[in-house]
Design an enzyme around this catalytic site. Structure first.
Site, PDB file in Angstrom:
ATOM      1  CE  LYS A   1      -1.330   7.214  11.655  1.00 20.04           C
ATOM      2  NZ  LYS A   1      -0.703   5.901  11.582  1.00 20.04           N
TER       3      LYS A   1
ATOM      4  CG  HIS B   1      -5.517  -1.070   7.152  1.00 18.55           C
ATOM      5  ND1 HIS B   1      -4.927  -1.974   6.311  1.00 18.55           N
ATOM      6  CD2 HIS B   1      -4.550  -0.176   7.453  1.00 18.55           C
ATOM      7  CE1 HIS B   1      -3.664  -1.646   6.120  1.00 18.55           C
ATOM      8  NE2 HIS B   1      -3.412  -0.554   6.802  1.00 18.55           N
TER       9      HIS B   1
ATOM     10  CE  LYS C   1      -3.250  -6.471  12.318  1.00 21.05           C
ATOM     11  NZ  LYS C   1      -1.992  -6.681  13.041  1.00 21.05           N
TER      12      LYS C   1
ATOM     13  CE  LYS D   1      -1.011   1.772   4.521  1.00 18.99           C
ATOM     14  NZ  LYS D   1      -1.838   1.945   5.675  1.00 18.99           N
TER      15      LYS D   1
ATOM     16  CG  HIS E   1      -0.459  -5.098   7.572  1.00 16.01           C
ATOM     17  ND1 HIS E   1      -0.388  -3.815   7.121  1.00 16.01           N
ATOM     18  CD2 HIS E   1      -0.651  -5.021   8.902  1.00 16.01           C
ATOM     19  CE1 HIS E   1      -0.529  -2.990   8.137  1.00 16.01           C
ATOM     20  NE2 HIS E   1      -0.688  -3.692   9.232  1.00 16.01           N
TER      21      HIS E   1
ATOM     22  CD  GLU F   1      -2.073   3.546  13.546  1.00 12.98           C
ATOM     23  OE1 GLU F   1      -1.047   2.952  13.221  1.00 12.98           O
ATOM     24  OE2 GLU F   1      -2.607   4.427  12.851  1.00 12.98           O
TER      25      GLU F   1
HETATM   26  P1  NAD Z   1      11.954   3.102   2.705  1.00  9.89           P
HETATM   27  O1  NAD Z   1      12.103   4.502   2.223  1.00  9.89           O
HETATM   28  O2  NAD Z   1      12.446   2.765   4.060  1.00  9.89           O
HETATM   29  O3  NAD Z   1      12.685   2.123   1.684  1.00  9.89           O
HETATM   30  C1  NAD Z   1      12.630   2.301   0.312  1.00  9.89           C
HETATM   31  C2  NAD Z   1      13.492   1.269  -0.382  1.00  9.89           C
HETATM   32  O4  NAD Z   1      13.371   1.487  -1.795  1.00  9.89           O
HETATM   33  C3  NAD Z   1      14.981   1.336  -0.067  1.00  9.89           C
HETATM   34  O5  NAD Z   1      15.486   0.029   0.007  1.00  9.89           O
HETATM   35  C4  NAD Z   1      15.575   2.039  -1.291  1.00  9.89           C
HETATM   36  O6  NAD Z   1      16.927   1.677  -1.575  1.00  9.89           O
HETATM   37  C5  NAD Z   1      14.664   1.510  -2.371  1.00  9.89           C
HETATM   38  N1  NAD Z   1      14.636   2.380  -3.553  1.00  9.89           N
HETATM   39  C6  NAD Z   1      14.295   3.693  -3.606  1.00  9.89           C
HETATM   40  N2  NAD Z   1      14.407   4.155  -4.873  1.00  9.89           N
HETATM   41  C7  NAD Z   1      14.830   3.114  -5.620  1.00  9.89           C
HETATM   42  C8  NAD Z   1      15.144   2.957  -6.993  1.00  9.89           C
HETATM   43  N3  NAD Z   1      15.044   3.962  -7.871  1.00  9.89           N
HETATM   44  N4  NAD Z   1      15.533   1.737  -7.414  1.00  9.89           N
HETATM   45  C9  NAD Z   1      15.641   0.693  -6.563  1.00  9.89           C
HETATM   46  N5  NAD Z   1      15.366   0.784  -5.253  1.00  9.89           N
HETATM   47  C10 NAD Z   1      14.966   1.982  -4.786  1.00  9.89           C
HETATM   48  O7  NAD Z   1      10.406   2.753   2.517  1.00  9.89           O
HETATM   49  P2  NAD Z   1       9.529   1.694   3.362  1.00  9.89           P
HETATM   50  O8  NAD Z   1       9.036   2.350   4.605  1.00  9.89           O
HETATM   51  O9  NAD Z   1      10.271   0.424   3.503  1.00  9.89           O
HETATM   52  O10 NAD Z   1       8.235   1.517   2.436  1.00  9.89           O
HETATM   53  C11 NAD Z   1       8.268   0.756   1.245  1.00  9.89           C
HETATM   54  C12 NAD Z   1       6.836   0.625   0.709  1.00  9.89           C
HETATM   55  O11 NAD Z   1       6.027  -0.056   1.651  1.00  9.89           O
HETATM   56  C13 NAD Z   1       6.137   1.957   0.456  1.00  9.89           C
HETATM   57  O12 NAD Z   1       5.264   1.820  -0.652  1.00  9.89           O
HETATM   58  C14 NAD Z   1       5.315   2.161   1.711  1.00  9.89           C
HETATM   59  O13 NAD Z   1       4.178   2.962   1.478  1.00  9.89           O
HETATM   60  C15 NAD Z   1       4.904   0.730   1.996  1.00  9.89           C
HETATM   61  N6  NAD Z   1       4.582   0.485   3.408  1.00  9.89           N
HETATM   62  C16 NAD Z   1       5.513   0.692   4.374  1.00  9.89           C
HETATM   63  C17 NAD Z   1       5.179   0.430   5.696  1.00  9.89           C
HETATM   64  C18 NAD Z   1       6.189   0.597   6.803  1.00  9.89           C
HETATM   65  O14 NAD Z   1       5.840   0.281   7.946  1.00  9.89           O
HETATM   66  N7  NAD Z   1       7.392   1.037   6.529  1.00  9.89           N
HETATM   67  C19 NAD Z   1       3.894  -0.026   6.021  1.00  9.89           C
HETATM   68  C20 NAD Z   1       2.967  -0.241   5.009  1.00  9.89           C
HETATM   69  C21 NAD Z   1       3.320   0.027   3.704  1.00  9.89           C
END
Ligand code: NAD
Length: 482
Positions: A329, A240, A182, A148, A178, A216
């Site tokens: 939140k 969700h 659950k 998402k 996710h 949250e």
């Molecule tokens: P993040 O910013 O921590 O990580 C991003 C990753 O993408 C890094 O590994 C980076 O190297 C890689 N990346 C960025 N640009 C790139 C490119 N051009 N080519 C290749 N790799 C590239 O982000 P995150 O928090 O891990 O989130 C990732 C996805 O998951 C997003 O879509 C976010 O909305 C979704 N998401 C995250 C969470 C969370 O808890 N972090 C929860 C739900 C959904």
């Protein structure tokens, strides 16, 4: 009772964004826990693919440290940890150019399940899909997993669906929510459709209303920019809470199969009435120096960090039974609960002094996953007939043994479902679009009216108007308890 672990076939899993927060905190720890449970041992490999900055050893070091924090229990077994790390590899690759893709192609093995997990920002979803095809990486056993947010509104979700559909068929696309992974959410289906007890009562004749709360205690730290563009409606309600509503309201599917379940969920979303403006409350948390506007660095932000609304599912089963949904939140506690509030008995034989007593079925998603049924009994002791409500607690740990006290994390189940090719707990493209089609007019209405969210104190249960939303209907929210 120990749950049966069914091993999966060898697979290649590529995690785009493998060095990011989600991969390190959730996906890789989930894979490690499944590895320790013996679900996959031989012949599987996980390839982290992200921007430069690591080699395979560096990536393994990064994952080792993350696992020590996020899978501490399993890490106590050093040999398991090292054995897992040996199955990891890393490819430096750019999602928006062709750099690194040849290396990735050489690492993948033919003839086995091949999953690409898009754990990157949404702007990369399209470019990644294009490159996977352009580099000839799609096989009959290929799947993609999309995180998402899936779009920002109906138009962008349709555009994203069309982009993915240009490269993959729908049965290769796994859109993650996710919440669906659950344990209790699946238990909800087991309770509804595996017992005669509840289903006959599961309608507007016996259910007064339903409350769905996803509260949250945390704020939006680290996600300020994204969140201020999204708000609670897009970030939580559209996906969700909507999914939970579907599982509560849907008709029994003919079988527990991906399309049968998703067809029924889609019918629920399509049966939702548009929400009246006076049936929605938006809020924004306040706090000295740490209020929402300070946190996002925008003193004029009108993005909501809280939303509560009354929804109606217009069909034979639910006509007349409102669904109250709220999420926010910085609330008093972290608590996700569905409360099915049954009607009072039509006539009390115990007289007015006995008070009002109604059954409540509470399905707790987090923390302390479990299901409780509140029933009315006689207060023990001599004297008159005094009634008291007591919980019948379906605690997993008590009923099924201590090993079930700690159910698998949602990501453990969902990632293994991807490998097995089971889409039941993933959203189909038309479901996501239908959810946006319901959400968009609500957001457009706020914009047209220049709506400003009501302030609420951090650590509270939300804005007072949310209490009024219920009070006007002669009802009240159940407490938000940790
Ligand atoms: P993040 O910013 O921590 O990580 C991003 C990753 O993408 C890094 O590994 C980076 O190297 C890689 N990346 C960025 N640009 C790139 C490119 N051009 N080519 C290749 N790799 C590239 O982000 P995150 O928090 O891990 O989130 C990732 C996805 O998951 C997003 O879509 C976010 O909305 C979704 N998401 C995250 C969470 C969370 O808890 N972090 C929860 C739900 C959904």
């Amino acid at each position: 009772m120990v749950s049966r672990v069914i091993p999966v076939d060898p697979f290649d899993l590529v995690i785009f964004g493998g060095t990011g927060d989600l991969a390190q905190r959730k996906i890789l720890p989930a894979l490690f826990r499944r590895f320790c449970a013996g679900q996959w041992v031989d012949g599987a490999q996980i390839i982290g693919a992200a921007r430069k900055g690591y080699d395979s050893d560096g990536f393994r070091d990064l994952v080792r440290e993350s696992l020590k924090t996020h899978a501490a229990k399993q890490c106590q077994e050093v040999s398991a940890l090292e054995s897992f790390l040996r199955r990891l590899d890393y490819v430096a690759l750019d999602g928006v150019s062709d750099e690194g893709w040849g290396h990735l192609a050489r690492r993948l093995k033919p003839g086995r399940v091949r999953a690409f997990y898009f754990s990157v920002g949404p702007r990369l979803f399209g470019p990644l899909a294009e490159r996977i095809e352009a580099h000839g990486l799609i096989t009959p056993l290929t799947r993609i997993v999309v995180e998402k947010p899936f779009g920002h509104d109906l138009d962008s979700a349709q555009a994203l669906n069309a982009t993915l559909a240009a490269h993959f068929s729908e049965n290769q696309i796994y859109r993650i929510d996710h919440y669906l992974g659950k344990e209790t959410v699946q238990n909800l289906m087991a309770v509804r459709f595996g017992n005669m007890l509840f289903e006959p009562l599961w309608n507007s004749q016996y259910v007064d209303h339903i409350q769905i709360t996803v509260a949250e205690s945390v704020g939006i730290d680290g996600r300020e920019e994204y969140y201020d563009r999204a708000g609670a409606m897009r970030d939580m309600m559209q996906n969700h809470l909507m999914q939970l509503l579907c599982l509560i309201a849907m008709e029994p599917p003919a079988k527990f199969d991906p399309d049968a379940v998703r067809d029924e969920k889609l019918k629920v979303i399509r049966a939702l009435d548009p929400v009246e403006p006076h049936h929605i409350v938006r809020g924004q948390f306040e706090g000295e120096g740490s209020g929402y506007r300070q946190v996002v660095g925008n003193e004029r932000s009108t993005t909501e960090s809280y939303v509560a609304l009354r929804a109606h599912v217009s069909n034979w089963r639910w006509a007349g039974t409102p669904f109250y949904l709220r999420t926010g939140k910085r609330l008093v506690a972290r608590s996700s609960v569905i409360n099915v509030m049954f009607k009072d008995a039509p006539h009390s034989i115990f007289g007015a002094d006995a008070g009002r007593h109604a059954n409540v079925l509470s399905i707790r998603l987090q923390p302390n996953e479990g299901i409780t049924l509140k029933v009315t009994i006689k207060e023990p002791g001599p004297g008159g007939m005094r009634l008291v409500d007591v919980p019948l607690d379906m605690s997993f740990a008590e009923a099924l043994g201590p090993e079930n006290q700690d159910p698998p994390d949602a990501y453990e189940r969902l990632v293994m479902d991807v490998i097995r090719g089971n889409q039941t707990l993933f959203m189909r493209g038309d479901e996501v679009e239908a959810a946006w089609a319901w959400t968009d007019p609500i957001i457009a209405g706020w914009q047209a009216r220049g709506d400003v969210p009501k302030p609420y104190d951090s650590g509270s249960t939300g804005p007072g108007d949310a209490e009024l939303l219920m009070k006007r209907d002669g009802r009240r929210w159940q407490g938000i308890n940790p």
